[in-house]
Design a protein around this motif. Structure first.
Motif, short mmCIF file in Angstrom:
data_model
loop_
_atom_site.label_atom_id
_atom_site.label_comp_id
_atom_site.label_asym_id
_atom_site.label_seq_id
_atom_site.Cartn_x
_atom_site.Cartn_y
_atom_site.Cartn_z
N THR A 221 0.83 -1.21 0.00
CA THR A 221 0.00 0.00 0.00
C THR A 221 0.86 1.26 0.00
OG1 THR A 221 -1.72 -1.20 1.22
CG2 THR A 221 -1.88 1.22 1.16
N ALA A 222 1.95 1.24 0.79
CA ALA A 222 2.86 2.41 0.80
C ALA A 222 3.45 2.62 -0.59
CB ALA A 222 3.97 2.21 1.83
N ALA A 223 3.81 1.51 -1.25
CA ALA A 223 4.36 1.62 -2.61
C ALA A 223 3.31 2.19 -3.56
CB ALA A 223 4.81 0.24 -3.09
N ARG A 224 2.05 1.76 -3.40
CA ARG A 224 0.98 2.26 -4.27
C ARG A 224 0.74 3.75 -4.03
NH1 ARG A 224 -0.76 2.92 -8.98
NH2 ARG A 224 -3.00 3.32 -9.18
N TYR A 225 0.82 4.17 -2.77
CA TYR A 225 0.66 5.60 -2.49
C TYR A 225 1.77 6.41 -3.16
CZ TYR A 225 -3.24 5.61 0.82
OH TYR A 225 -4.48 5.54 1.37
N ARG A 226 2.99 5.88 -3.22
CA ARG A 226 4.05 6.60 -3.91
C ARG A 226 3.74 6.73 -5.40
NH1 ARG A 226 7.26 3.67 -0.16
NH2 ARG A 226 7.60 1.96 -1.63
N GLU A 227 3.18 5.68 -5.97
CA GLU A 227 2.78 5.75 -7.38
C GLU A 227 1.65 6.76 -7.58
OE1 GLU A 227 1.70 1.77 -8.25
OE2 GLU A 227 3.78 1.02 -8.37
N LEU A 228 0.69 6.77 -6.65
CA LEU A 228 -0.42 7.73 -6.76
C LEU A 228 0.09 9.16 -6.67
CD1 LEU A 228 -3.19 6.04 -4.55
CD2 LEU A 228 -3.03 6.09 -7.05
N MET A 229 1.09 9.40 -5.82
CA MET A 229 1.66 10.74 -5.68
C MET A 229 2.33 11.16 -6.98
SD MET A 229 2.13 13.47 -3.95
CE MET A 229 1.83 13.10 -2.21
N ALA A 230 3.06 10.23 -7.62
CA ALA A 230 3.69 10.54 -8.91
C ALA A 230 2.63 10.85 -9.96
CB ALA A 230 4.57 9.36 -9.36
N ASP A 231 1.54 10.08 -9.96
CA ASP A 231 0.44 10.33 -10.91
C ASP A 231 -0.21 11.69 -10.63
OD1 ASP A 231 0.93 7.89 -12.03
OD2 ASP A 231 -0.70 6.85 -10.98
N TRP A 232 -0.33 12.04 -9.36
CA TRP A 232 -0.92 13.33 -8.97
C TRP A 232 -0.09 14.49 -9.54
CZ3 TRP A 232 -5.21 14.61 -5.84
CH2 TRP A 232 -5.30 15.96 -5.49
N LYS A 233 1.22 14.40 -9.38
CA LYS A 233 2.09 15.47 -9.88
C LYS A 233 2.04 15.54 -11.39
CE LYS A 233 5.31 15.31 -5.98
NZ LYS A 233 6.70 14.98 -5.54
N ALA A 234 1.94 14.39 -12.05
CA ALA A 234 1.92 14.37 -13.52
C ALA A 234 0.60 14.87 -14.08
CB ALA A 234 2.18 12.95 -14.01
N ALA A 235 -0.45 14.86 -13.28
CA ALA A 235 -1.78 15.25 -13.76
C ALA A 235 -1.91 16.75 -14.00
CB ALA A 235 -2.86 14.79 -12.78
N GLY A 236 -1.06 17.56 -13.37
CA GLY A 236 -1.20 19.02 -13.49
C GLY A 236 -2.22 19.55 -12.50
N ARG A 237 -2.42 20.87 -12.53
CA ARG A 237 -3.33 21.50 -11.58
C ARG A 237 -4.75 21.53 -12.10
NH1 ARG A 237 -1.57 24.07 -7.29
NH2 ARG A 237 -3.39 25.43 -7.24
N ALA A 238 -5.69 21.29 -11.19
CA ALA A 238 -7.11 21.45 -11.51
C ALA A 238 -7.51 22.91 -11.30
CB ALA A 238 -7.94 20.52 -10.63
N GLN A 239 -8.78 23.24 -11.50
CA GLN A 239 -9.24 24.60 -11.24
C GLN A 239 -9.00 24.94 -9.77
OE1 GLN A 239 -10.99 22.12 -12.53
NE2 GLN A 239 -12.20 22.73 -14.31
N ARG A 240 -8.75 26.20 -9.53
CA ARG A 240 -8.38 26.63 -8.18
C ARG A 240 -9.43 26.22 -7.14
NH1 ARG A 240 -6.77 32.80 -7.48
NH2 ARG A 240 -5.13 32.04 -8.87
N GLU A 241 -10.73 26.33 -7.52
CA GLU A 241 -11.77 26.02 -6.54
C GLU A 241 -11.84 24.53 -6.21
OE1 GLU A 241 -13.78 26.40 -10.64
OE2 GLU A 241 -12.17 27.36 -9.50
N HIS A 242 -11.23 23.68 -7.05
CA HIS A 242 -11.25 22.23 -6.81
C HIS A 242 -9.91 21.71 -6.27
CE1 HIS A 242 -15.11 21.98 -8.71
NE2 HIS A 242 -14.65 22.42 -9.88
N GLU A 243 -8.82 22.38 -6.64
CA GLU A 243 -7.48 21.85 -6.35
C GLU A 243 -7.26 21.63 -4.85
OE1 GLU A 243 -3.62 20.44 -7.15
OE2 GLU A 243 -5.28 20.87 -8.53
N ASP A 244 -7.53 22.65 -4.04
CA ASP A 244 -7.27 22.54 -2.60
C ASP A 244 -8.14 21.46 -1.96
OD1 ASP A 244 -5.41 24.51 -2.84
OD2 ASP A 244 -6.70 26.12 -2.09
N GLU A 245 -9.41 21.42 -2.36
CA GLU A 245 -10.32 20.43 -1.76
C GLU A 245 -9.89 19.01 -2.11
OE1 GLU A 245 -13.68 17.63 -1.95
OE2 GLU A 245 -12.95 18.69 -3.71
N LEU A 246 -9.49 18.78 -3.36
CA LEU A 246 -9.03 17.45 -3.77
C LEU A 246 -7.72 17.08 -3.06
CD1 LEU A 246 -9.75 17.64 -7.61
CD2 LEU A 246 -10.86 16.12 -5.96
N TRP A 247 -6.82 18.05 -2.95
CA TRP A 247 -5.53 17.79 -2.29
C TRP A 247 -5.74 17.43 -0.82
CZ3 TRP A 247 -0.81 16.32 -2.82
CH2 TRP A 247 0.13 16.56 -1.82
#
Length: 409
Positions: A221-247
């Motif tokens: 699971t820790a390894a998968r979370y590291r992969e999810l974090m890499a995917d998060w960074k690669a996805a780019g930023r969402a709209q400002r009103e959504h970005e903070d809530e999703l993060w």
């Protein structure tokens, strides 16, 4: 008849003014004396002098237009040329000629100034157009947009050119602004699309992160979370009103998992630290078996210690090599003692050692007899040569006897 330097009145009452071209009739005077007639027309002359003086001052000190000034000059000149005054009319004409020159000069100055201002305004507007066309290609959207707005204000403050030139420059200027606005609009539309795609991607990542938050498969699971974090960074930023809530949701899910794992690991670390203390005590107890004096007892004691060792469980990874190395060292010492005992008690090895010793002893005895015979015959050279060979055989014999003693004599 009455006269003065610039005019006269004849007996009929006709008034004349003297000019360079001769006398000119000014008018007729019947109401009074000739002196009064001259005085009247002299006052008219003084009126012209005052009028010219005032016009000269207006031309010199006000922004009277050349057209109005010339009209005023012509009005006074007409009065002078009609000879309705007595005085130095030529001087008045000369002053009017000079004033005409001044007005014409002023007209040319203003024309040149106006042309200069037009050239400056044209250069300024061309510079604005050039800058606007450069800004139209910029991707510094905010700074370029603000600069373009400032250029519009500057444009409005400049004088107009001739209609054709002004319209052409304004068309280029307006086109540059429109091109920039179009590019900026397309950019932000694409950015909005990218951010919407990023939002959808991150919502999926958040959903998976939240689903994993209660997992107890710590490593995977820790390894998968590291992969999810890499995917998060690669996805780019969402709209400002959504970005903070999703993060916040994404990080919150991870925090739940890692907090639980941290508690488990803390308990495990405490347990492994205690295990290390127990294994260090067993290692110290095992080290007392070396050097091995009673092989059977040492073997039994080590076996018992090893069973207790295996029952204890894991120790911290960084401490494992050292404490296990201590036990392995004791185990090797016991194995070496077993090998020595085996060699000592092995019948075949004992027989081979005894046979070798017997052969070497026979060879030594034979060489000794040969040496004695050579010396008896007086052949010392042969005796010396055999003596050296005897030394080598004797050394081998001594070594074989020592080995035989290890088998119990």
């Amino acid at each position: 008849m009455s006269s003065d330097p610039w005019g006269r009145v004849d007996e009929t009452g006709t008034v004349y003014v003297r000019t360079a071209e001769g006398e000119k009739v000014v008018g007729s005077w019947q109401a009074g004396s000739p002196e009064e007639a001259l005085a009247y027309f002299e006052r008219k002359y003084e009126g012209l002098v005052v009028e010219i003086g005032l016009l000269e001052k207006r031309v010199r000190t006000t922004d009277l237009s050349a057209k109005d000034a010339q009209a005023a000059i012509e009005h006074i000149r007409q009065q002078v040329e009609e000879h309705h005054a007595v005085g130095d009319l030529a001087a008045l004409s000369a002053r009017l000629d000079k004033l005409t020159e001044t007005v014409e000069s002023r007209r040319e100055e203003r024309k040149a100034q106006k042309a200069k201002q037009a050239d400056e305004a044209r250069a300024a507007k061309e510079a604005l157009v050039t800058e606007a066309e450069e800004l139209a290609q910029s991707e510094q959207w905010r700074a370029a947009g603000e600069r373009l707005r400032a250029l519009v204000d500057t444009w409005k403050g400049l004088p107009r050119l001739d209609r054709k030139s002004d319209d052409e420059l304004w068309h280029r200027f307006s086109h540059a602004r429109s091109a920039f606005s179009k590019r900026r609009k397309a950019h932000f539309a694409a950015l909005d699309a990218q951010r919407e795609e990023a939002r959808k991607t991150k919502e999926k990542l958040v959903a998976e992160a939240e689903a994993l938050s209660n997992s107890t498969d710590w490593g995977a699971t820790a390894a998968r979370y590291r992969e999810l974090m890499a995917d998060w960074k690669a996805a780019g930023r969402a709209q400002r009103e959504h970005e903070d809530e999703l993060w916040n949701r994404f990080r919150g899910a991870q925090d739940v998992f890692f907090a639980a794992r941290g508690e488990v690991f803390a308990e495990r670390d405490a347990e492994q630290t205690e295990n290390l203390k127990l294994k260090e005590e067993l290692a110290a107890e095992a080290e007392k078996l070396v050097p091995v004096s009673d092989l059977k007892a040492a073997r039994a004691a080590f076996r018992s210690l090893n069973e207790r060792w295996e029952a204890i469980g894991h120790v911290p990874r960084d401490a494992r090599p050292k404490v296990e190395g201590r036990m392995h060292a004791v185990e090797r010492a016991i194995q070496e003692a077993e090998e020595a005992e085996w060699r000592r008690t092995n019948p075949e090895a004992r027989a081979r050692a005894a046979g070798l010793t017997g052969q070497l002893q026979d060879a030594v005895d034979k060489l000794q007899k040969q040496i004695d015979a050579a010396r008896a015959a007086g052949n010392d050279a042969k005796a010396d040569k055999l003596a050296k060979e005897l030394e080598g055989r004797q050394a081998l014999l001594d070594q074989a006897l020592k080995g035989l003693q290890e088998f119990g004599g």
